[in-house]
Design an enzyme around this catalytic site. Structure first.
Site, PDB file in Angstrom:
ATOM      1  N   ASP A  61      41.865 -29.068  -9.393  1.00 19.80           N
ATOM      2  CA  ASP A  61      41.851 -29.092 -10.858  1.00 19.80           C
ATOM      3  C   ASP A  61      43.283 -28.858 -11.287  1.00 19.80           C
ATOM      4  O   ASP A  61      43.845 -27.781 -11.053  1.00 19.80           O
ATOM      5  CB  ASP A  61      40.923 -27.991 -11.397  1.00 19.80           C
ATOM      6  CG  ASP A  61      40.850 -27.999 -12.920  1.00 19.80           C
ATOM      7  OD1 ASP A  61      41.804 -28.469 -13.581  1.00 19.80           O
ATOM      8  OD2 ASP A  61      39.835 -27.521 -13.452  1.00 19.80           O
ATOM      9  N   ASN A  88      47.640 -38.884 -11.573  1.00 25.33           N
ATOM     10  CA  ASN A  88      46.764 -39.826 -12.275  1.00 25.33           C
ATOM     11  C   ASN A  88      45.770 -39.140 -13.208  1.00 25.33           C
ATOM     12  O   ASN A  88      45.343 -39.729 -14.200  1.00 25.33           O
ATOM     13  CB  ASN A  88      46.029 -40.667 -11.219  1.00 25.33           C
ATOM     14  CG  ASN A  88      44.873 -41.442 -11.792  1.00 25.33           C
ATOM     15  OD1 ASN A  88      45.055 -42.543 -12.313  1.00 25.33           O
ATOM     16  ND2 ASN A  88      43.667 -40.893 -11.732  1.00 25.33           N
ATOM     17  N   TYR A 167      46.530 -37.718 -27.550  1.00 22.86           N
ATOM     18  CA  TYR A 167      46.733 -38.530 -26.341  1.00 22.86           C
ATOM     19  C   TYR A 167      48.085 -39.245 -26.361  1.00 22.86           C
ATOM     20  O   TYR A 167      48.855 -39.139 -25.390  1.00 22.86           O
ATOM     21  CB  TYR A 167      45.564 -39.511 -26.189  1.00 22.86           C
ATOM     22  CG  TYR A 167      45.601 -40.324 -24.921  1.00 22.86           C
ATOM     23  CD1 TYR A 167      45.226 -39.779 -23.696  1.00 22.86           C
ATOM     24  CD2 TYR A 167      46.015 -41.659 -24.946  1.00 22.86           C
ATOM     25  CE1 TYR A 167      45.257 -40.532 -22.531  1.00 22.86           C
ATOM     26  CE2 TYR A 167      46.041 -42.422 -23.797  1.00 22.86           C
ATOM     27  CZ  TYR A 167      45.665 -41.853 -22.587  1.00 22.86           C
ATOM     28  OH  TYR A 167      45.713 -42.607 -21.441  1.00 22.86           O
ATOM     29  N   LYS A 171      51.302 -38.537 -23.678  1.00 24.72           N
ATOM     30  CA  LYS A 171      51.894 -39.534 -22.782  1.00 24.72           C
ATOM     31  C   LYS A 171      53.384 -39.724 -23.106  1.00 24.72           C
ATOM     32  O   LYS A 171      54.183 -40.029 -22.207  1.00 24.72           O
ATOM     33  CB  LYS A 171      51.130 -40.854 -22.866  1.00 24.72           C
ATOM     34  CG  LYS A 171      49.689 -40.769 -22.348  1.00 24.72           C
ATOM     35  CD  LYS A 171      49.617 -40.366 -20.876  1.00 24.72           C
ATOM     36  CE  LYS A 171      48.204 -40.484 -20.305  1.00 24.72           C
ATOM     37  NZ  LYS A 171      48.098 -40.036 -18.905  1.00 24.72           N
ATOM     38  N   THR A 202      37.293 -47.879 -18.251  1.00 24.89           N
ATOM     39  CA  THR A 202      36.948 -46.660 -17.506  1.00 24.89           C
ATOM     40  C   THR A 202      36.217 -45.703 -18.443  1.00 24.89           C
ATOM     41  O   THR A 202      36.141 -45.941 -19.655  1.00 24.89           O
ATOM     42  CB  THR A 202      38.206 -45.941 -16.966  1.00 24.89           C
ATOM     43  OG1 THR A 202      38.945 -45.436 -18.084  1.00 24.89           O
ATOM     44  CG2 THR A 202      39.075 -46.863 -16.127  1.00 24.89           C
TER      45      THR A 202
HETATM   46  N1  LIG Z   1      41.787 -46.555 -18.911  1.00 28.95           N
HETATM   47  C1  LIG Z   1      42.862 -46.931 -19.580  1.00 28.95           C
HETATM   48  O1  LIG Z   1      42.819 -47.894 -20.365  1.00 28.95           O
HETATM   49  C2  LIG Z   1      44.164 -46.208 -19.402  1.00 28.95           C
HETATM   50  C3  LIG Z   1      45.305 -46.743 -20.018  1.00 28.95           C
HETATM   51  C4  LIG Z   1      46.517 -46.104 -19.858  1.00 28.95           C
HETATM   52  C5  LIG Z   1      46.584 -44.962 -19.090  1.00 28.95           C
HETATM   53  N2  LIG Z   1      45.457 -44.453 -18.502  1.00 28.95           N
HETATM   54  C6  LIG Z   1      45.599 -43.250 -17.690  1.00 28.95           C
HETATM   55  O2  LIG Z   1      45.084 -43.497 -16.400  1.00 28.95           O
HETATM   56  C7  LIG Z   1      44.712 -42.262 -15.785  1.00 28.95           C
HETATM   57  C8  LIG Z   1      43.334 -42.401 -15.186  1.00 28.95           C
HETATM   58  O3  LIG Z   1      42.408 -42.558 -16.241  1.00 28.95           O
HETATM   59  P1  LIG Z   1      41.090 -43.464 -16.148  1.00 28.95           P
HETATM   60  O4  LIG Z   1      41.191 -44.479 -17.217  1.00 28.95           O
HETATM   61  O5  LIG Z   1      40.850 -43.881 -14.761  1.00 28.95           O
HETATM   62  O6  LIG Z   1      40.005 -42.407 -16.654  1.00 28.95           O
HETATM   63  P2  LIG Z   1      38.733 -41.754 -15.968  1.00 28.95           P
HETATM   64  O7  LIG Z   1      37.876 -42.798 -15.322  1.00 28.95           O
HETATM   65  O8  LIG Z   1      38.152 -40.889 -17.020  1.00 28.95           O
HETATM   66  O9  LIG Z   1      39.356 -40.867 -14.791  1.00 28.95           O
HETATM   67  C9  LIG Z   1      40.094 -39.715 -15.067  1.00 28.95           C
HETATM   68  C10 LIG Z   1      40.183 -38.905 -13.789  1.00 28.95           C
HETATM   69  O10 LIG Z   1      40.942 -37.724 -14.071  1.00 28.95           O
HETATM   70  C11 LIG Z   1      40.191 -36.627 -13.598  1.00 28.95           C
HETATM   71  N3  LIG Z   1      40.528 -35.390 -14.285  1.00 28.95           N
HETATM   72  C12 LIG Z   1      40.448 -35.084 -15.594  1.00 28.95           C
HETATM   73  N4  LIG Z   1      40.844 -33.831 -15.801  1.00 28.95           N
HETATM   74  C13 LIG Z   1      41.180 -33.316 -14.599  1.00 28.95           C
HETATM   75  C14 LIG Z   1      41.653 -32.066 -14.152  1.00 28.95           C
HETATM   76  N5  LIG Z   1      41.845 -31.034 -14.998  1.00 28.95           N
HETATM   77  N6  LIG Z   1      41.927 -31.894 -12.835  1.00 28.95           N
HETATM   78  C15 LIG Z   1      41.726 -32.909 -11.966  1.00 28.95           C
HETATM   79  N7  LIG Z   1      41.248 -34.113 -12.319  1.00 28.95           N
HETATM   80  C16 LIG Z   1      40.988 -34.304 -13.621  1.00 28.95           C
HETATM   81  C17 LIG Z   1      38.735 -37.027 -13.804  1.00 28.95           C
HETATM   82  O11 LIG Z   1      37.868 -36.201 -13.061  1.00 28.95           O
HETATM   83  P3  LIG Z   1      36.312 -35.969 -13.492  1.00 28.95           P
HETATM   84  O12 LIG Z   1      35.532 -37.099 -12.868  1.00 28.95           O
HETATM   85  O13 LIG Z   1      35.998 -34.643 -12.894  1.00 28.95           O
HETATM   86  O14 LIG Z   1      36.242 -35.976 -14.982  1.00 28.95           O
HETATM   87  C18 LIG Z   1      38.814 -38.448 -13.284  1.00 28.95           C
HETATM   88  O15 LIG Z   1      38.811 -38.466 -11.885  1.00 28.95           O
HETATM   89  C19 LIG Z   1      44.810 -41.209 -16.888  1.00 28.95           C
HETATM   90  O16 LIG Z   1      46.032 -40.504 -16.765  1.00 28.95           O
HETATM   91  C20 LIG Z   1      44.829 -42.042 -18.154  1.00 28.95           C
HETATM   92  O17 LIG Z   1      45.459 -41.376 -19.230  1.00 28.95           O
HETATM   93  C21 LIG Z   1      44.262 -45.052 -18.636  1.00 28.95           C
END
Ligand SMILES: NC(=O)c1ccc[n+]([C@@H]2O[C@H](COP(=O)([O-])OP(=O)(O)OC[C@H]3O[C@@H](n4cnc5c(N)ncnc54)[C@H](OP(=O)(O)O)[C@@H]3O)[C@@H](O)[C@H]2O)c1
Length: 251
Positions: A61, A88, A167, A171, A202
């Protein structure tokens, strides 16, 4: 069996993080899947192993100092170094994080920053001694085009209508964090870059993104596997216009 390249992906149990672990595993790296929930972490480990990757769930975490320290200890004891760190893990907090600036609560801001900013610094600093032991480590901070002040204030950008603090500003802070680590480490073989995965479907956005997590992960993988003459201190990834390919984005 442990491979020659050790990669840790925070938030590696689903979404872009899981896809990143899958792709780095397919390149022959040992992938340490950081997950805050043991069940979800073990499920991801099983899935990755079934796909042929040398994957291992690591309880992590990023907002918990003891958990971060335990991860650093585990990596040191079991592997002695770290070649790739993909910061990530990230949260957006849905509606609370999309509120107008005037409606933003400090409590929401704190929660988002704990993970998206403070967590990255905590994990990076805990693992930096091990990254320094690798021949040419790569640090990838998964950021976003919404963290680019230049893009968010461009009236022609598709993001022009979005006015929200938690958010995007987290970033933007992460982008500066990235630039400053790159500056501190510029005389080492370590490269530090920020990734823009683009808008991916996601749980973070209710699966509304128009890219796949696999497409988003390609950006992290590219930055995690940069050659010696590759860049450091950049925001790189899918260009903000939707389908314009890859490139350097303005801070
Ligand atoms: N999706 C997009 O369009 C997008 C665009 C730009 C940037 N991003 C970035 O990409 C990254 C991944 O996001 P995603 O879209 O794949 O979202 P996601 O499917 O919600 O995955 C987020 C991951 O982060 C984990 N997490 C959250 N808080 C945490 C903590 N305190 N300690 C450890 N793990 C933690 C979650 O774990 P749990 O399963 O336990 O919740 C999950 O594994 C993020 O940094 C996000 O800001 C995403």
């Amino acid at each position: 069996m442990t491979t020659n390249t050790i990669a840790l992906i925070t938030g590696g149990n689903k979404g872009i993080g899981l896809a990143t672990a899958r792709q780095l595993g397919a390149r022959g790296m040992t992938v340490l899947v950081g997950a805050r929930d043991a069940e979800r972490g073990r499920a991801a480990e099983r899935e990755l192993r079934a796909g042929g990757a040398d994957a291992r769930f690591v309880p992590l975490d990023v907002t918990d100092a003891a958990s971060v320290a335990a991860t650093a200890k585990l990596v040191e004891e079991e592997y002695g170094r770290l070649d790739v760190l993909v910061n990530n893990a990230g949260i957006a907090l849905g509606d609370g994080a999309r509120a107008l600036p005037s409606e933003t609560t400090v409590a929401t801001l704190r929660r988002v920053y704990e993970t998206n900013v403070f967590g990255v610094v905590a994990v990076t600093n805990a693992l930096l001694p091990l990254l320094r032991r690798a021949p040419a480590a790569r640090i990838v901070n998964v950021s976003s085009e919404v963290g680019s002040i230049a893009i968010m204030t461009d009236p022609g950008s598709f993001l022009a209508p979005l006015a929200s603090v938690p958010y995007p500003s987290s970033k933007a802070a992460l982008n500066m964090v990235t630039a400053m680590y790159a500056k501190e480490l510029r005389d080492t073989a370590i490269k530090v870059n920020a990734a823009n995965p683009g808008y991916c479907a996601t749980d973070l956005n209710g699966n509304s993104g128009f890219r796949t997590p696999e497409q988003g992960a390609e950006v992290s993988v590219r930055l995690a596997t940069l050659p010696a003459d590759g860049p450091t201190g950049q925001l790189w990834g899918h260009l903000a216009d939707g389908d314009g390919g890859y490139g350097v984005l303005p801070w």
